[in-house]
Design an enzyme around this catalytic site. Sequence first.
Site, PDB file in Angstrom:
ATOM      1  N   CYS A 223       7.530  14.575   1.166  1.00  9.52           N
ATOM      2  CA  CYS A 223       7.822  15.632   0.198  1.00  9.52           C
ATOM      3  C   CYS A 223       9.334  15.812   0.148  1.00  9.52           C
ATOM      4  O   CYS A 223      10.066  15.220   0.929  1.00  9.52           O
ATOM      5  CB  CYS A 223       7.193  16.952   0.634  1.00  9.52           C
ATOM      6  SG  CYS A 223       5.444  16.827   0.989  1.00  9.52           S
TER       7      CYS A 223
ATOM      8  N   ARG B 104      10.557  11.808  -4.297  1.00  8.81           N
ATOM      9  CA  ARG B 104       9.926  11.922  -2.980  1.00  8.81           C
ATOM     10  C   ARG B 104       8.513  12.502  -3.056  1.00  8.81           C
ATOM     11  O   ARG B 104       7.778  12.494  -2.058  1.00  8.81           O
ATOM     12  CB  ARG B 104      10.755  12.835  -2.067  1.00  8.81           C
ATOM     13  CG  ARG B 104      12.137  12.320  -1.767  1.00  8.81           C
ATOM     14  CD  ARG B 104      12.820  13.253  -0.805  1.00  8.81           C
ATOM     15  NE  ARG B 104      12.109  13.335   0.445  1.00  8.81           N
ATOM     16  CZ  ARG B 104      12.286  12.521   1.460  1.00  8.81           C
ATOM     17  NH1 ARG B 104      13.155  11.549   1.381  1.00  8.81           N
ATOM     18  NH2 ARG B 104      11.593  12.663   2.568  1.00  8.81           N
TER      19      ARG B 104
ATOM     20  N   TRP C 108       4.163  15.973  -1.998  1.00  3.65           N
ATOM     21  CA  TRP C 108       3.393  14.725  -2.054  1.00  3.65           C
ATOM     22  C   TRP C 108       2.218  15.001  -1.129  1.00  3.65           C
ATOM     23  O   TRP C 108       2.340  14.947   0.083  1.00  3.65           O
ATOM     24  CB  TRP C 108       4.256  13.573  -1.565  1.00  3.65           C
ATOM     25  CG  TRP C 108       3.512  12.283  -1.366  1.00  3.65           C
ATOM     26  CD1 TRP C 108       3.084  11.757  -0.183  1.00  3.65           C
ATOM     27  CD2 TRP C 108       3.132  11.353  -2.368  1.00  3.65           C
ATOM     28  NE1 TRP C 108       2.452  10.570  -0.402  1.00  3.65           N
ATOM     29  CE2 TRP C 108       2.462  10.289  -1.728  1.00  3.65           C
ATOM     30  CE3 TRP C 108       3.272  11.315  -3.764  1.00  3.65           C
ATOM     31  CZ2 TRP C 108       1.951   9.202  -2.424  1.00  3.65           C
ATOM     32  CZ3 TRP C 108       2.765  10.222  -4.443  1.00  3.65           C
ATOM     33  CH2 TRP C 108       2.117   9.189  -3.777  1.00  3.65           C
TER      34      TRP C 108
ATOM     35  N   ASN D  54       7.737  19.132   5.272  1.00  2.00           N
ATOM     36  CA  ASN D  54       7.526  17.736   4.880  1.00  2.00           C
ATOM     37  C   ASN D  54       7.046  16.993   6.112  1.00  2.00           C
ATOM     38  O   ASN D  54       7.791  16.869   7.080  1.00  2.00           O
ATOM     39  CB  ASN D  54       8.856  17.140   4.379  1.00  2.00           C
ATOM     40  CG  ASN D  54       8.796  15.630   4.275  1.00  2.00           C
ATOM     41  OD1 ASN D  54       7.728  15.054   4.055  1.00  2.00           O
ATOM     42  ND2 ASN D  54       9.933  14.990   4.439  1.00  2.00           N
ATOM     43  N   GLY D  55       5.814  16.504   6.103  1.00  2.00           N
ATOM     44  CA  GLY D  55       5.294  15.771   7.251  1.00  2.00           C
ATOM     45  C   GLY D  55       3.820  16.057   7.435  1.00  2.00           C
ATOM     46  O   GLY D  55       3.153  16.571   6.531  1.00  2.00           O
TER      47      GLY D  55
ATOM     48  N   GLU E  73       0.112 -13.118  -1.145  1.00  2.00           N
ATOM     49  CA  GLU E  73       0.970 -11.969  -1.422  1.00  2.00           C
ATOM     50  C   GLU E  73       2.416 -12.413  -1.654  1.00  2.00           C
ATOM     51  O   GLU E  73       3.093 -11.898  -2.547  1.00  2.00           O
ATOM     52  CB  GLU E  73       0.872 -10.960  -0.253  1.00  2.00           C
ATOM     53  CG  GLU E  73       1.752  -9.749  -0.358  1.00  2.00           C
ATOM     54  CD  GLU E  73       1.478  -8.861  -1.569  1.00  2.00           C
ATOM     55  OE1 GLU E  73       0.494  -9.096  -2.306  1.00  2.00           O
ATOM     56  OE2 GLU E  73       2.289  -7.936  -1.792  1.00  2.00           O
TER      57      GLU E  73
ATOM     58  N   LYS F 245       4.447 -11.597  -5.035  1.00  2.00           N
ATOM     59  CA  LYS F 245       5.722 -10.876  -5.038  1.00  2.00           C
ATOM     60  C   LYS F 245       6.764 -11.670  -5.816  1.00  2.00           C
ATOM     61  O   LYS F 245       7.484 -11.124  -6.646  1.00  2.00           O
ATOM     62  CB  LYS F 245       6.259 -10.644  -3.612  1.00  2.00           C
ATOM     63  CG  LYS F 245       5.545  -9.641  -2.741  1.00  2.00           C
ATOM     64  CD  LYS F 245       5.736  -8.201  -3.152  1.00  2.00           C
ATOM     65  CE  LYS F 245       4.714  -7.823  -4.180  1.00  2.00           C
ATOM     66  NZ  LYS F 245       3.664  -6.915  -3.826  1.00  2.00           N
TER      67      LYS F 245
ATOM     68  N   GLU G  53       6.036 -11.734  -9.652  1.00  2.00           N
ATOM     69  CA  GLU G  53       6.174 -10.514 -10.450  1.00  2.00           C
ATOM     70  C   GLU G  53       7.602 -10.045 -10.588  1.00  2.00           C
ATOM     71  O   GLU G  53       7.951  -9.441 -11.582  1.00  2.00           O
ATOM     72  CB  GLU G  53       5.230  -9.392  -9.992  1.00  2.00           C
ATOM     73  CG  GLU G  53       5.409  -8.855  -8.632  1.00  2.00           C
ATOM     74  CD  GLU G  53       4.384  -7.766  -8.301  1.00  2.00           C
ATOM     75  OE1 GLU G  53       3.921  -7.047  -9.184  1.00  2.00           O
ATOM     76  OE2 GLU G  53       4.065  -7.636  -7.111  1.00  2.00           O
TER      77      GLU G  53
ATOM     78  N   HIS H 101      -6.796 -30.931  -2.223  1.00  2.00           N
ATOM     79  CA  HIS H 101      -7.834 -30.922  -3.263  1.00  2.00           C
ATOM     80  C   HIS H 101      -7.231 -30.705  -4.658  1.00  2.00           C
ATOM     81  O   HIS H 101      -7.952 -30.367  -5.586  1.00  2.00           O
ATOM     82  CB  HIS H 101      -8.867 -29.835  -2.946  1.00  2.00           C
ATOM     83  CG  HIS H 101      -9.539 -30.044  -1.628  1.00  2.00           C
ATOM     84  ND1 HIS H 101     -10.381 -31.112  -1.387  1.00  2.00           N
ATOM     85  CD2 HIS H 101      -9.453 -29.370  -0.458  1.00  2.00           C
ATOM     86  CE1 HIS H 101     -10.797 -31.062  -0.127  1.00  2.00           C
ATOM     87  NE2 HIS H 101     -10.238 -30.014   0.450  1.00  2.00           N
TER      88      HIS H 101
ATOM     89  N   LYS I 260       3.280   0.558 -12.779  1.00  2.00           N
ATOM     90  CA  LYS I 260       2.928   0.951 -11.412  1.00  2.00           C
ATOM     91  C   LYS I 260       1.427   1.222 -11.276  1.00  2.00           C
ATOM     92  O   LYS I 260       0.804   0.852 -10.296  1.00  2.00           O
ATOM     93  CB  LYS I 260       3.742   2.185 -11.007  1.00  2.00           C
ATOM     94  CG  LYS I 260       3.600   2.570  -9.544  1.00  2.00           C
ATOM     95  CD  LYS I 260       4.255   1.546  -8.644  1.00  2.00           C
ATOM     96  CE  LYS I 260       3.980   1.780  -7.185  1.00  2.00           C
ATOM     97  NZ  LYS I 260       4.168   0.548  -6.397  1.00  2.00           N
TER      98      LYS I 260
END
Length: 621
Positions: free
Chosen positions: A2, A27, A84, A110-111, A494, A498, A501, A517, A616
Site C-alpha cells: 500500500c 503501490r 492494495w 502497509n503490510g 517462460e 518473456k 513479448e 522431433h 496487463k
Amino acid sequence: MCGIVAYTGIKQCKNILLNGLKRLEYRGYDSAGVGILSVNHSSKIKNPVFEIKVAKEAGKIKVLEELLKDIEMQGVCGIGHTRWATHGEPTQINAHPHFDCKQKIAVVHNGIIENYAEIREELIKKGHIFISQTDTEVLPHLLEGYLKSETNGSLLVAMQKLMKKIRGSGAIVAISVEKPNEIIAGRIASPLIVGTSRDGNFLASDMPAVLDHTRLFTVINDYETVCVTRDKVKIYDSNGKLVQRNPFKVNWSIESAEKGGYEDFMLKEIFEQPYGIKETMRGRLLDGELNFEELNLTDEQIKNLKKIQIIACGTSYHAALTGKLVIEKWAKIPVEVEISSEYRYRDPIVDEGCLFIAITQSGETIDTLAAIREARGKGAKVMAVTNVVGSTVARESDSVIYTHAGPEVGVCATKTFSAQIMVMYLTGLYLSKVKGLIKQENYERIIEELKMIPNKVQIILNNAERLKKIADETYKYTCFLFLGRIYGFPMALEGALKLKEISYIHAEGYAAGEMKHGPIALTDNKTVVVGVIPQDFVYEKMISNLQEVRARNAKIFAIVSEGDKNIEKYADYIFTIPKTIEELNGILTVIPLQLYAYYIAKNLNRNVDQPRNLAKSVTVE
Ligand code: AGP
C-alpha cells in the site's frame, strides 16, 4: 503493498495528503483515505479540543478526490493511505485509516499482521469492537489498550510495545487527538521514510509522495520507531534508544522516483522478487512448519483427493506446469494442467474427488474466469491463486490463495510469477505432509531450502551486469530457442515468452528432448540456444542436447548451478545460479531469464513496461 503519506507542519494538509496519495497510486489503488486532526468546532478557542476527521472510499484516488471536494477538513497534521487489499475486500469500511473504539487514535498501515486473528480475539475479550475485516484494525485498538497502562500516555511508547506484540510486516503510522501535532510510526519490513522541510515534516512509503515538498530524506530501519513533529524528527531503535541519523539528498525526478530509481517498472519488479517471495511465504512458513489453512480442505478431503486440475494462461500456465511437477512428486496426486481457453470450450468432465486450481495474477483474465464458471457449473470446487484481493476470480472461487507479491505495473509478469511458483511449492509440500508421504527429515530440509530462496534470488540479482553483457553480445540474433527438461522445462517456456513479448524477437521454448522431433531443423549460426541446465538428474541429457545444437553452429547460453566446471566445454556464455534442491531450481533459473529478456529488449529500444499489442489484464477473448 500500500502507499502511506503523512504530514505535520504549518500548511493545511488535505491537499498535501491527496497529492501524495496520487503519486503513490502505483503501490495500490483499490481504496484510499485520509485522516486529519481538526479542531472540534464546539470546543473553546482558548482551549481547543481536537478530533480526527476521516474520509475514505473504495476505488481509485480520484473517487476520494471527489469526496474531499464536499468535505471541510481543516488541519495541519494528518495521515493518508492508498490500499492494495490483503485482508478484506476493497470496501469503504476496510479502507484506511482505522480507528480505536473512541475514535481518538487513527492508524494507516502497509503490510501484513500475521497474528492479527489471535490479537483480535484477545481484544474482543477485553471489550474492543471491530468493524472491518482487515488485519490493520487491531493496531489502533492495541495502541488504545497500551495507552491505558504503563505508557504514561505516550503514543510513542505504546507504538514500541505494539511492535513487540505483532508478527509480520508493517509500516504503521498513527495520530492521536491528545498530541495534535505529532505523528508516531514504526517499521517492520515495509518501507518507510521521513522527509524534512522548513514548513513541516513527512512520513511516506516512498519518495514520490513528497518530492514536491522536499528532497531531504531519512530511511527508517526495521524495528525502529519515529516521532515526527513540525520541527523535529526523533528516531528510536528497537530498545527505545535515540538514534542519530543524518538525512540524505536526492535529485530524482518524480517519474524515476516512482520506479525506485530503476529505468522501468519491469526492472524494478524483477528486483523486488526477494521481497515478493518473502511476502508470499509470510505467515505460511512458521517456525519450521507449514501453515496453509487457506487451502480450505480438511485433512480427510486432502487424503481423498484423486486428482488435481490446474488451469491458467500465459505465464500463469508456466507456474501451473511447475505445480504439476512438485505436487505429483511430493504429494503423489495426479495433476492435469490445461490452458484456460482450451478447457472452457471442450466440454470437460469434472471428476469427483478432483480439486480444481485456477492461477491468474490479475484475477480478471476472461478465459480463466470462463473456465472457472464452466468447472463450477459442473460441480467442481475451485481454489484460485491470484495476486489481487477482491478480483473477479477471487470472488467467484470457493477458496483463494493470495500471492501477496504487491501490485505489478509492468505488463510482463515477473514478480507475480515467482510468487505463484512459491505457492505451488507450498501447496505440494503441504499436501504431501498431510498425506503422510514425506519423511520429517526431508520435510524440514525442503522448508530450510524454501527459506533460503529470497537470499539466493538476491545473489542472482546482484550479478545482473553479467546478464546485461551477454544480452549486449547476443541481441542481434533473430532466432532463440529455450531448452529445459523437467523443472527446467516450464522455465524454458517462460524465458521464451518473456523474450517474445518485450523484444518482439521470435523465440520458442521446448522440452529439450523434443528438439530432435523437428525444431532442431531451425538451428544454424543465426540461432541462440538458451539451456536451462541446473544440477539435477537430467543434467547429462541436457548436455547431450546442447552438444547437438552446438554441432549445428548455434550459440549456446547456459544457465547452470554454481560450481559447474564441466559446462565451459559446451557453452559460449554461462550464468551461474546458487545451488538448491532440484525441485526448487525453477524459481532460481527464471530470474536470469527475465533479466536476459529485459536487457535484450532494452538494446532494441523496446518499451518493456507496455509492449505492443499487450495488456496487463486480458479481459477479452
Ligand atoms: C505475462 O508476461 C503475460 N503478460 C501474460 O502471458 C499473462 O501471464 C497472461 O495473460 C495471464 O494473465 P493472468 O495471470 O493475469 O491470468
